[in-house]
Motif scaffolding. Sequence first.
Motif, mmCIF file in Angstrom:
data_model
loop_
_atom_site.group_PDB
_atom_site.id
_atom_site.type_symbol
_atom_site.label_atom_id
_atom_site.label_comp_id
_atom_site.label_asym_id
_atom_site.label_seq_id
_atom_site.Cartn_x
_atom_site.Cartn_y
_atom_site.Cartn_z
ATOM 1 N N LYS A 6 0.862 -1.178 0.000
ATOM 2 C CA LYS A 6 0.000 0.000 0.000
ATOM 3 C C LYS A 6 0.901 1.232 0.000
ATOM 4 N N VAL A 7 0.518 2.200 -0.802
ATOM 5 C CA VAL A 7 1.310 3.420 -0.922
ATOM 6 C C VAL A 7 0.401 4.609 -0.645
ATOM 7 N N ASP A 8 0.845 5.482 0.254
ATOM 8 C CA ASP A 8 0.075 6.695 0.542
ATOM 9 C C ASP A 8 0.219 7.665 -0.625
ATOM 10 N N VAL A 9 -0.909 8.219 -1.043
ATOM 11 C CA VAL A 9 -0.932 9.172 -2.149
ATOM 12 C C VAL A 9 -1.794 10.369 -1.764
ATOM 13 N N TYR A 10 -1.670 11.443 -2.539
ATOM 14 C CA TYR A 10 -2.536 12.595 -2.325
ATOM 15 C C TYR A 10 -2.723 13.316 -3.646
ATOM 16 N N ARG B 117 -6.319 12.798 0.452
ATOM 17 C CA ARG B 117 -5.341 11.724 0.683
ATOM 18 C C ARG B 117 -5.991 10.375 0.392
ATOM 19 N N GLY B 118 -5.146 9.444 0.001
ATOM 20 C CA GLY B 118 -5.639 8.116 -0.288
ATOM 21 C C GLY B 118 -4.561 7.074 -0.099
ATOM 22 N N SER B 119 -4.939 5.844 -0.308
ATOM 23 C CA SER B 119 -4.019 4.716 -0.222
ATOM 24 C C SER B 119 -4.147 3.917 -1.512
ATOM 25 N N TYR B 120 -3.031 3.742 -2.201
ATOM 26 C CA TYR B 120 -2.991 3.010 -3.461
ATOM 27 C C TYR B 120 -2.504 1.593 -3.197
ATOM 28 N N ASP B 121 -3.260 0.604 -3.637
ATOM 29 C CA ASP B 121 -2.891 -0.799 -3.476
ATOM 30 C C ASP B 121 -2.182 -1.254 -4.739
ATOM 31 N N GLN B 122 -0.906 -1.574 -4.615
ATOM 32 C CA GLN B 122 -0.113 -1.955 -5.786
ATOM 33 C C GLN B 122 -0.561 -3.263 -6.421
ATOM 34 N N ASP B 123 -1.238 -4.110 -5.671
ATOM 35 C CA ASP B 123 -1.698 -5.384 -6.227
ATOM 36 C C ASP B 123 -3.009 -5.229 -6.992
ATOM 37 N N THR B 124 -3.958 -4.523 -6.402
ATOM 38 C CA THR B 124 -5.281 -4.405 -7.029
ATOM 39 C C THR B 124 -5.433 -3.157 -7.881
ATOM 40 N N LYS B 125 -4.504 -2.198 -7.707
ATOM 41 C CA LYS B 125 -4.532 -0.899 -8.405
ATOM 42 C C LYS B 125 -5.647 0.005 -7.909
ATOM 43 N N ARG B 126 -6.277 -0.340 -6.793
ATOM 44 C CA ARG B 126 -7.369 0.458 -6.223
ATOM 45 C C ARG B 126 -6.818 1.644 -5.447
ATOM 46 N N ILE B 127 -7.645 2.671 -5.352
ATOM 47 C CA ILE B 127 -7.346 3.789 -4.467
ATOM 48 C C ILE B 127 -8.500 3.909 -3.485
ATOM 49 N N ASP B 128 -8.151 3.901 -2.200
ATOM 50 C CA ASP B 128 -9.112 4.126 -1.128
ATOM 51 C C ASP B 128 -8.885 5.543 -0.622
ATOM 52 N N ILE B 129 -9.906 6.371 -0.676
ATOM 53 C CA ILE B 129 -9.797 7.747 -0.205
ATOM 54 C C ILE B 129 -9.826 7.736 1.322
ATOM 55 N N THR B 130 -8.861 8.430 1.940
ATOM 56 C CA THR B 130 -8.742 8.395 3.400
ATOM 57 C C THR B 130 -8.998 9.734 4.070
ATOM 58 N N SER B 131 -9.205 10.806 3.292
ATOM 59 C CA SER B 131 -9.476 12.104 3.916
ATOM 60 C C SER B 131 -10.451 12.907 3.068
ATOM 61 N N GLY B 132 -11.041 13.899 3.696
ATOM 62 C CA GLY B 132 -11.945 14.793 2.977
ATOM 63 C C GLY B 132 -13.336 14.220 2.815
ATOM 64 N N PRO B 133 -14.163 14.899 2.038
ATOM 65 C CA PRO B 133 -15.563 14.505 1.871
ATOM 66 C C PRO B 133 -15.749 13.132 1.216
ATOM 67 N N LEU B 134 -14.748 12.652 0.503
ATOM 68 C CA LEU B 134 -14.868 11.344 -0.161
ATOM 69 C C LEU B 134 -14.244 10.214 0.669
ATOM 70 N N ALA B 135 -13.803 10.521 1.882
ATOM 71 C CA ALA B 135 -13.171 9.510 2.744
ATOM 72 C C ALA B 135 -14.065 8.292 2.883
ATOM 73 N N GLY B 136 -13.448 7.119 2.794
ATOM 74 C CA GLY B 136 -14.180 5.868 2.918
ATOM 75 C C GLY B 136 -14.598 5.278 1.583
ATOM 76 N N GLN B 137 -14.493 6.060 0.515
ATOM 77 C CA GLN B 137 -14.843 5.535 -0.801
ATOM 78 C C GLN B 137 -13.633 4.851 -1.418
ATOM 79 N N SER B 138 -13.902 3.822 -2.197
ATOM 80 C CA SER B 138 -12.854 3.045 -2.844
ATOM 81 C C SER B 138 -13.123 3.020 -4.344
#
Length: 137
Positions: A57-61, A70-91
């Motif tokens: 997992k790689v922290d991104v913004y 801010r978000g977290s990028y999963d190098q295996d699945t290529k997904r981004i999970d949003i971790t801050s702001g109004p979209l936090a919790g969305q994947s």
Amino acid sequence: MSPTIEVDEQTYRSIEFAARMGGTTAGEVVARLVRTASVPPSAPAAASKAGAERERKVDVYADYEGHRTRGSYDQDTKRIDITSGPLAGQSFKTPTGAARAVVAHYKPDVNPNRNGWSFWLLDDGSGGVLQSIRHSA
């Protein structure tokens, strides 16, 4: 008197911007960059499964319209999970899908098409684009 460091105008503006976005001081931004660059290489590969999973997992913004997301990028699945702001919790399945959601949220009247690989930046102090690790092992 505190020691000083001379930097060019563009670098200073970048540090000040990072400080404003992070709700901190320019000195703290520099200190974080130094700490990040000074971290010794990680211990041998006897890491736990959770540790190995975390490494993928790689922290991104992204900074858009004066907002840092801010978000977290999963190098295996290529997904981004949003971790801050109004979209936090969305994947999102792709960095591009996540980028489009950020644009659509903050500026719904513009075309949200963005290249997510260049929209998201690595949150490691390098300022590098996500594209730079896209094909990393």
